[in-house]
Design a protein around this motif. Sequence first.
Motif, PDB file in Angstrom:
ATOM      1  N   SER A   8       0.823  -1.224   0.000  1.00 30.70           N
ATOM      2  CA  SER A   8       0.000   0.000   0.000  1.00 30.70           C
ATOM      3  C   SER A   8       0.854   1.269   0.000  1.00 30.70           C
ATOM      4  O   SER A   8       0.365   2.346  -0.314  1.00 30.70           O
ATOM      5  CB  SER A   8      -0.952   0.004   1.204  1.00 30.70           C
ATOM      6  OG  SER A   8      -0.226   0.309   2.382  1.00 30.70           O
ATOM      7  N   LEU A  10       3.633   1.715  -1.880  1.00 31.61           N
ATOM      8  CA  LEU A  10       4.560   1.771  -3.030  1.00 31.61           C
ATOM      9  C   LEU A  10       4.554   3.115  -3.769  1.00 31.61           C
ATOM     10  O   LEU A  10       5.609   3.589  -4.197  1.00 31.61           O
ATOM     11  CB  LEU A  10       4.242   0.636  -4.019  1.00 31.61           C
ATOM     12  CG  LEU A  10       4.601  -0.775  -3.539  1.00 31.61           C
ATOM     13  CD1 LEU A  10       4.290  -1.805  -4.616  1.00 31.61           C
ATOM     14  CD2 LEU A  10       6.063  -0.872  -3.126  1.00 31.61           C
ATOM     15  N   VAL A  11       3.384   3.724  -3.915  1.00 24.09           N
ATOM     16  CA  VAL A  11       3.342   5.008  -4.644  1.00 24.09           C
ATOM     17  C   VAL A  11       4.169   6.048  -3.892  1.00 24.09           C
ATOM     18  O   VAL A  11       5.032   6.724  -4.477  1.00 24.09           O
ATOM     19  CB  VAL A  11       1.882   5.491  -4.840  1.00 24.09           C
ATOM     20  CG1 VAL A  11       1.853   6.923  -5.370  1.00 24.09           C
ATOM     21  CG2 VAL A  11       1.147   4.570  -5.812  1.00 24.09           C
ATOM     22  N   GLU A  12       3.923   6.164  -2.605  1.00 23.86           N
ATOM     23  CA  GLU A  12       4.667   7.156  -1.802  1.00 23.86           C
ATOM     24  C   GLU A  12       6.163   6.826  -1.762  1.00 23.86           C
ATOM     25  O   GLU A  12       6.992   7.720  -1.814  1.00 23.86           O
ATOM     26  CB  GLU A  12       4.128   7.227  -0.366  1.00 23.86           C
ATOM     27  CG  GLU A  12       2.857   8.035  -0.225  1.00 23.86           C
ATOM     28  CD  GLU A  12       1.638   7.153  -0.217  1.00 23.86           C
ATOM     29  OE1 GLU A  12       1.759   5.973  -0.643  1.00 23.86           O
ATOM     30  OE2 GLU A  12       0.568   7.624   0.186  1.00 23.86           O
ATOM     31  N   ASP A  15       7.765   7.851  -4.930  1.00 23.05           N
ATOM     32  CA  ASP A  15       7.776   9.322  -5.047  1.00 23.05           C
ATOM     33  C   ASP A  15       8.693   9.958  -3.999  1.00 23.05           C
ATOM     34  O   ASP A  15       8.797  11.186  -3.938  1.00 23.05           O
ATOM     35  CB  ASP A  15       6.351   9.884  -4.885  1.00 23.05           C
ATOM     36  CG  ASP A  15       5.513   9.677  -6.144  1.00 23.05           C
ATOM     37  OD1 ASP A  15       6.105   9.388  -7.209  1.00 23.05           O
ATOM     38  OD2 ASP A  15       4.280   9.808  -6.072  1.00 23.05           O
ATOM     39  N   GLU A  17       8.172  10.009  -0.820  1.00 23.13           N
ATOM     40  CA  GLU A  17       7.322  10.759   0.104  1.00 23.13           C
ATOM     41  C   GLU A  17       7.042  10.028   1.410  1.00 23.13           C
ATOM     42  O   GLU A  17       6.209  10.479   2.195  1.00 23.13           O
ATOM     43  CB  GLU A  17       5.971  11.063  -0.569  1.00 23.13           C
ATOM     44  CG  GLU A  17       6.073  12.079  -1.687  1.00 23.13           C
ATOM     45  CD  GLU A  17       4.738  12.323  -2.377  1.00 23.13           C
ATOM     46  OE1 GLU A  17       3.747  11.637  -2.058  1.00 23.13           O
ATOM     47  OE2 GLU A  17       4.706  13.202  -3.249  1.00 23.13           O
ATOM     48  N   TYR A  43       6.849  -4.080 -10.060  1.00 21.76           N
ATOM     49  CA  TYR A  43       6.043  -2.844 -10.076  1.00 21.76           C
ATOM     50  C   TYR A  43       6.832  -1.734 -10.783  1.00 21.76           C
ATOM     51  O   TYR A  43       6.310  -1.012 -11.623  1.00 21.76           O
ATOM     52  CB  TYR A  43       5.749  -2.489  -8.623  1.00 21.76           C
ATOM     53  CG  TYR A  43       4.758  -1.370  -8.333  1.00 21.76           C
ATOM     54  CD1 TYR A  43       3.401  -1.646  -8.163  1.00 21.76           C
ATOM     55  CD2 TYR A  43       5.180  -0.061  -8.155  1.00 21.76           C
ATOM     56  CE1 TYR A  43       2.498  -0.638  -7.831  1.00 21.76           C
ATOM     57  CE2 TYR A  43       4.293   0.952  -7.824  1.00 21.76           C
ATOM     58  CZ  TYR A  43       2.946   0.660  -7.663  1.00 21.76           C
ATOM     59  OH  TYR A  43       2.066   1.670  -7.328  1.00 21.76           O
ATOM     60  N   ILE A  47       5.987   0.159 -14.566  1.00 21.59           N
ATOM     61  CA  ILE A  47       5.951   1.605 -14.845  1.00 21.59           C
ATOM     62  C   ILE A  47       6.834   1.906 -16.054  1.00 21.59           C
ATOM     63  O   ILE A  47       6.439   2.633 -16.964  1.00 21.59           O
ATOM     64  CB  ILE A  47       6.440   2.406 -13.610  1.00 21.59           C
ATOM     65  CG1 ILE A  47       5.507   2.170 -12.427  1.00 21.59           C
ATOM     66  CG2 ILE A  47       6.556   3.901 -13.939  1.00 21.59           C
ATOM     67  CD1 ILE A  47       6.071   2.653 -11.091  1.00 21.59           C
TER      68      ILE A  47
END
Lengths: 75, 194
Positions: A8, A10-12, A15, A17, A43, A47
């Motif tokens: 959950s 991975l995006v942050e 980035d 963040e 993943y 991208i």
Amino acid sequence: MNCREFISFLVEYLDGELAVSVLAEFEEHLSECESCTAYLASYRETILAARLVSNESLLNEAPEELIQAVLRSRI
Amino acid sequence: MTSDAALITSLQAGDADAFETLVRKYMPALLRVARRFLRSEDDARDAVQDAFISAFKSIRNFASNSQLGTWLHRIVVNSSLMKLRSQKRRPEEDIESLLPKFLEDGHQVIPSNPWNENAEAMLQRKELRELVRESIDKLPETYRTVLLLRDIEELSTEETARLLDINTNTVKVRLHRARQALRAILDPHMRGVA
């Protein structure tokens, strides 16, 4: 941190963040879990694949009729 | 090739040749962007024309310390999104089945395995290139748009949120789901078990 939480974030994570405290737990889990190591790598490749294919597939051209239509629209 | 700084000065002075130079220089890049968002060539061309009209109208207010290419890129992304919004929604496939499933203790139901191929190698295989292209195209529109803006056009979460008039958390959720769905489709092919 478990696998569900890891994924959950991975995006942050990508980035840059993630809060420092969460990042430490994230990296600890990454160092211990082969499945999540594989998931993160795939993943990232996903991208890259999307980017490469989207950029590769398009013609690099400027149709003359469109150029003329655009220039006429300025008048 | 005219430098952008000189070109901007001429554009702001209303020089007709400068407008033609601008259109010829940036048309291919703008058309590539519009084609990524819009499935029909006519719609992509309309979006590019709208973008240039919009640029012509606001060139006098263009800040000369900005990048002309970046400015035009944002304008064509906007005109492409406006075109998308005006279109009838397509039937969408549910991507729930492509998201990872977890046990009660938080482990994945089916553990992930490393891929044998990377994206660069994948590009050499026509069937995989087609698979990636078709898979992006089949994503529900709200997910596809976020994936395009963030991962292909490389806009920030904040800018993506602003363009789509949604909050940053929604951008992150949609982006994550879109990436996970694509990853799941590619997984058997990249592990060589498809």
